[in-house]
Design an enzyme around this catalytic site. Structure first.
Site, PDB file in Angstrom:
ATOM      1  N   SER A  25     -15.829  14.665 -22.249  1.00 29.45           N
ATOM      2  CA  SER A  25     -15.479  14.745 -20.835  1.00 29.45           C
ATOM      3  C   SER A  25     -15.863  13.442 -20.159  1.00 29.45           C
ATOM      4  O   SER A  25     -16.843  12.787 -20.546  1.00 29.45           O
ATOM      5  CB  SER A  25     -16.227  15.901 -20.176  1.00 29.45           C
TER       6      SER A  25
ATOM      7  N   TYR B  80     -24.582  19.476 -18.405  1.00 30.02           N
ATOM      8  CA  TYR B  80     -23.293  19.281 -19.082  1.00 30.02           C
ATOM      9  C   TYR B  80     -22.956  17.792 -19.130  1.00 30.02           C
ATOM     10  O   TYR B  80     -22.593  17.258 -20.187  1.00 30.02           O
ATOM     11  CB  TYR B  80     -22.191  20.046 -18.344  1.00 30.02           C
TER      12      TYR B  80
END
Length: 247
Positions: free
Chosen positions: A145, A158
């Site tokens: 990501s 995250y």
């Protein structure tokens, strides 16, 4: 590299980007193992979709955060196929925690995200490496990501876990050279089930992007296939984010 007839393991291959990658690889003639942890119905549906198009695929269960399950999965595939040529390290989880709420970040959240997002990718890479080394050829693509680049995203742990995978990718590229290439594809916002219930937020984000729209799972899948094919590429982080990381 020609993908036809290559044996590919796609972790988290039954849903979202994983499903799109599995379908794209099968469309290029690869034989695909669709890994799942809990989403058995989705994985089996992905396999049926591939088979309906004349492709070859199988579903296989393993929790990538458990190394013993990873080793059993890879051993099963190696006996079934005789080789494992490619690995798409896609399995990942998140926690939705406001970035400015540090008190809401628990030890459990840190442990879960690092166990799956970082250690899980390492376990899978380590498990397939001996088979790739034996044939003196192999490719690993870690899917992450842009949160690992921008430092923002669904939660602080995250984003940090994805930044850790950037380092893991570069280190593996060095450790596994010259026969195994390792790269990282970093999507921006992609409309998958992670955005369920937050579609309005996604629409607002899309309007602010340089391209005026978010990427689709198929866009990410196309880039992953391209990275697998490109024989002069290793240790690289490639973003597919419609300009999101430039904001």
């Amino acid at each position: 590299m020609e993908l036809r007839d290559k044996k590919v393991l796609v972790t988290g291959g039954g849903t979202g980007i994983g499903r799109a990658v599995s379908l794209a690889l099968a469309d290029r003639g690869a034989v695909v193992a669709v890994n799942y942890s809990k989403s058995v119905n989705e994985a089996e549906e992905t396999v049926r979709m591939i088979q309906d198009q004349g492709g070859h695929a199988l579903a296989i269960q393993a929790d990538v955060s458990r190394e013993e399950e990873v080793l059993a999965m890879v051993d099963t595939l190696a006996r079934e196929w005789g080789a494992i040529d490619l690995l798409v390290n896609n399995a990942s989880v998140t926690r939705h925690i406001p970035m400015d709420d540090l008190d809401a970040v628990t030890e459990e959240a840190w442990d879960e995200l690092f166990q799956i997002n970082v250690k899980g990718m390492f376990y899978c890479a380590r498990a397939v490496a001996p088979f790739m080394k034996k044939q003196k050829q192999g490719v690993i693509v870690n899917v992450g990501s842009i949160a690992g680049i921008t430092g923002s995203g669904s939660s602080l742990p995250y984003a940090v876990s994805k930044a850790a995978v950037h380092g893991l990718t570069r280190s593996l590229a060095k450790s596994l050279s010259p026969y195994i290439r390792v790269n990282f594809v970093a999507p921006g916002a992609v409309l998958t089930r992670w955005w369920e219930g937050r579609e309005q937020q996604m629409e607002q984000l899309a309007g602010s992007l340089l391209l005026g729209k978010t990427a689709l799972p198929a866009d990410i899948a196309h880039m992953i296939c391209t990275v697998l094919e490109q024989e002069a590429l290793t240790g690289q982080i490639i973003t597919v984010d419609a300009g999101q990381s430039m904001q």
